[in-house]
Design an enzyme around this catalytic site. Sequence first.
Site, PDB file in Angstrom:
ATOM      1  N   TYR A  95       0.831  -1.223   0.000  1.00 48.24           N
ATOM      2  CA  TYR A  95       0.000   0.000   0.000  1.00 48.24           C
ATOM      3  C   TYR A  95       0.858   1.263   0.000  1.00 48.24           C
ATOM      4  O   TYR A  95       0.612   2.203  -0.772  1.00 48.24           O
ATOM      5  CB  TYR A  95      -0.904  -0.060   1.231  1.00 48.24           C
ATOM      6  CG  TYR A  95      -1.676   1.196   1.536  1.00 48.24           C
ATOM      7  CD1 TYR A  95      -2.929   1.422   0.979  1.00 48.24           C
ATOM      8  CD2 TYR A  95      -1.159   2.159   2.405  1.00 48.24           C
ATOM      9  CE1 TYR A  95      -3.646   2.572   1.271  1.00 48.24           C
ATOM     10  CE2 TYR A  95      -1.871   3.308   2.706  1.00 48.24           C
ATOM     11  CZ  TYR A  95      -3.113   3.520   2.135  1.00 48.24           C
ATOM     12  OH  TYR A  95      -3.811   4.656   2.436  1.00 48.24           O
ATOM     13  N   GLN A  96       1.882   1.299   0.859  1.00 48.15           N
ATOM     14  CA  GLN A  96       2.669   2.544   1.018  1.00 48.15           C
ATOM     15  C   GLN A  96       3.433   2.864  -0.277  1.00 48.15           C
ATOM     16  O   GLN A  96       3.525   4.018  -0.671  1.00 48.15           O
ATOM     17  CB  GLN A  96       3.681   2.438   2.177  1.00 48.15           C
ATOM     18  CG  GLN A  96       3.189   1.650   3.379  1.00 48.15           C
ATOM     19  CD  GLN A  96       2.626   2.492   4.494  1.00 48.15           C
ATOM     20  OE1 GLN A  96       2.084   3.563   4.256  1.00 48.15           O
ATOM     21  NE2 GLN A  96       2.738   2.013   5.713  1.00 48.15           N
ATOM     22  N   GLU A 141      -0.814  15.374  10.297  1.00 48.14           N
ATOM     23  CA  GLU A 141      -1.451  14.235  10.973  1.00 48.14           C
ATOM     24  C   GLU A 141      -2.212  14.754  12.186  1.00 48.14           C
ATOM     25  O   GLU A 141      -1.701  15.568  12.955  1.00 48.14           O
ATOM     26  CB  GLU A 141      -0.359  13.223  11.375  1.00 48.14           C
ATOM     27  CG  GLU A 141      -0.744  12.194  12.409  1.00 48.14           C
ATOM     28  CD  GLU A 141      -1.830  11.211  11.963  1.00 48.14           C
ATOM     29  OE1 GLU A 141      -1.682  10.608  10.894  1.00 48.14           O
ATOM     30  OE2 GLU A 141      -2.839  11.068  12.704  1.00 48.14           O
ATOM     31  N   ASP A 172      -5.591  19.296  12.248  1.00 47.40           N
ATOM     32  CA  ASP A 172      -6.624  18.845  11.337  1.00 47.40           C
ATOM     33  C   ASP A 172      -6.252  19.213   9.887  1.00 47.40           C
ATOM     34  O   ASP A 172      -5.880  20.368   9.610  1.00 47.40           O
ATOM     35  CB  ASP A 172      -7.927  19.542  11.771  1.00 47.40           C
ATOM     36  CG  ASP A 172      -9.066  19.165  10.885  1.00 47.40           C
ATOM     37  OD1 ASP A 172      -9.495  18.012  10.977  1.00 47.40           O
ATOM     38  OD2 ASP A 172      -9.517  20.018  10.087  1.00 47.40           O
ATOM     39  N   GLY A 173      -6.358  18.241   8.973  1.00 47.82           N
ATOM     40  CA  GLY A 173      -5.981  18.463   7.581  1.00 47.82           C
ATOM     41  C   GLY A 173      -6.771  19.591   6.924  1.00 47.82           C
ATOM     42  O   GLY A 173      -6.243  20.333   6.087  1.00 47.82           O
ATOM     43  N   ASP A 191      -3.394   9.748   2.952  1.00 46.09           N
ATOM     44  CA  ASP A 191      -3.271   8.393   3.495  1.00 46.09           C
ATOM     45  C   ASP A 191      -4.177   8.285   4.721  1.00 46.09           C
ATOM     46  O   ASP A 191      -3.726   8.332   5.856  1.00 46.09           O
ATOM     47  CB  ASP A 191      -1.806   8.125   3.876  1.00 46.09           C
ATOM     48  CG  ASP A 191      -1.637   6.745   4.484  1.00 46.09           C
ATOM     49  OD1 ASP A 191      -2.545   5.914   4.335  1.00 46.09           O
ATOM     50  OD2 ASP A 191      -0.598   6.510   5.124  1.00 46.09           O
ATOM     51  N   SER A 192      -5.451   8.137   4.444  1.00 45.59           N
ATOM     52  CA  SER A 192      -6.423   8.195   5.540  1.00 45.59           C
ATOM     53  C   SER A 192      -6.865   6.804   5.962  1.00 45.59           C
ATOM     54  O   SER A 192      -6.632   5.822   5.255  1.00 45.59           O
ATOM     55  CB  SER A 192      -7.648   8.972   5.068  1.00 45.59           C
ATOM     56  OG  SER A 192      -8.341   8.206   4.118  1.00 45.59           O
ATOM     57  N   SER A 193      -7.552   6.754   7.097  1.00 46.31           N
ATOM     58  CA  SER A 193      -8.252   5.529   7.449  1.00 46.31           C
ATOM     59  C   SER A 193      -9.600   5.552   6.722  1.00 46.31           C
ATOM     60  O   SER A 193      -9.814   6.381   5.831  1.00 46.31           O
ATOM     61  CB  SER A 193      -8.377   5.389   8.971  1.00 46.31           C
ATOM     62  OG  SER A 193      -8.662   6.629   9.559  1.00 46.31           O
ATOM     63  N   TYR A 261      -5.913  -5.996   4.335  1.00 46.44           N
ATOM     64  CA  TYR A 261      -7.008  -5.034   4.199  1.00 46.44           C
ATOM     65  C   TYR A 261      -8.252  -5.810   3.755  1.00 46.44           C
ATOM     66  O   TYR A 261      -8.132  -6.827   3.060  1.00 46.44           O
ATOM     67  CB  TYR A 261      -6.672  -3.934   3.180  1.00 46.44           C
ATOM     68  CG  TYR A 261      -5.729  -2.860   3.704  1.00 46.44           C
ATOM     69  CD1 TYR A 261      -5.432  -2.759   5.062  1.00 46.44           C
ATOM     70  CD2 TYR A 261      -5.137  -1.947   2.846  1.00 46.44           C
ATOM     71  CE1 TYR A 261      -4.566  -1.771   5.543  1.00 46.44           C
ATOM     72  CE2 TYR A 261      -4.270  -0.956   3.317  1.00 46.44           C
ATOM     73  CZ  TYR A 261      -3.994  -0.888   4.668  1.00 46.44           C
ATOM     74  OH  TYR A 261      -3.151   0.078   5.140  1.00 46.44           O
TER      75      TYR A 261
HETATM   76  N1  SPD Z   1      -9.281  -0.348   5.770  1.00 43.20           N
HETATM   77  C1  SPD Z   1      -8.071   0.283   6.166  1.00 43.20           C
HETATM   78  C2  SPD Z   1      -7.574   1.330   5.265  1.00 43.20           C
HETATM   79  C3  SPD Z   1      -6.367   1.995   5.829  1.00 43.20           C
HETATM   80  C4  SPD Z   1      -5.684   2.909   4.906  1.00 43.20           C
HETATM   81  N2  SPD Z   1      -4.641   3.698   5.516  1.00 43.20           N
HETATM   82  C5  SPD Z   1      -3.629   2.955   6.141  1.00 43.20           C
HETATM   83  C6  SPD Z   1      -2.491   3.787   6.626  1.00 43.20           C
HETATM   84  C7  SPD Z   1      -1.195   3.180   6.232  1.00 43.20           C
HETATM   85  N3  SPD Z   1      -0.164   4.158   6.136  1.00 43.20           N
END
Ligand code: SPD
EC number: 2.5.1.16
Length: 318
Positions: A95-96, A141, A172-173, A191-193, A261
């Site tokens: 992912y990164q 962040e 806050d972004g 790069d969010s959750s 994921y």
């Molecule tokens: N479902 C989880 C998605 C997370 C995405 N961001 C992860 C951060 C990694 N740097």
Amino acid sequence: MSNEDEASRLTKLKQTAASSVAEIGSLSVNDKNEIWFAELSEMWPGQAFTIQVKQVLFHEKSKYQDVLVFESFEYGNVLVLDGVIQCTDRDEFSYQEMITHLPLCSLRRQARKVLVIGGGDGGVLREITRHEHVETIEICELDEMVPRVAKEFFPKMAAGFDDPRVKCHFMDGFKFLAEVEPGTYDAIIVDSSDPVGPAASLFQKPFFDLVHRALSDEGVVCTQAESIWLHLDIIRELHSLCLEVFQGGTVSYAYCTIPTYPSGQIGFMMSTKAGKVDFSDPKQALSDESSALLRYYSPEIHRASFLLPRFAKDALNL
Ligand code: SPD
């Protein structure tokens, strides 16, 4: 050890494990005294990825979210925010690398100023530092606890924070972008959750309006864009709001595979205001030294990552 001693040892072990996991909702102890983490979320109802836990290393509530780190048997250390896996030692590179090198390598001109929104584990920073021509790397962040925990339990990932080009803003972004000089960044990586909890606003139009304003004319934004197996509605909505914000520009979806994921796949929405751009054509190459450090990204994977299976292509109208 007698059978009796062994039985009492196991009972004690189970009691200890049970009491230590009782406060951590997503952990449970089974009949074999194994501790398992189950990733439950309204974002993927009726299913849960499970992973066996060796030991819990850290668990606290920050001002914004529940932060859990555990050591697993098969995936090394695992970072979990609000019950959702953010990264594991074993597969984080996929992912990164992709969320970073897809945008930076598709720019016509080399990026000099890069901004990361979120990304507190430092993995995206580490990947940006592999681009020698980048002059400044800012990260915004929200939660200071995430980098702190990453530095302690994920030192290889958090190494990105040590690069002298990196400047951290803990805020806050939204607020950060609202104060930025228009046209500042060549690339913004979000790069969010997932879009529940603190990251929900990062999937909405007001946020993308600010991103658009903060980008240079040829700049690119790449944002975490969920799974084609689980979130076609979210992706469709994100795609159309990006098209609305980046009118006359280009918006495309790419993806990578990653076992931890949900559904083993996650995507990236890339947008630019610079007219019609073929994001799937890598225009920048990493140096040989940097390329040698990569484990997922390559120019071939870059091109392939924009090819969607028929059901997703049809559903997204891409
Ligand atoms: N479902 C989880 C998605 C997370 C995405 N961001 C992860 C951060 C990694 N740097």
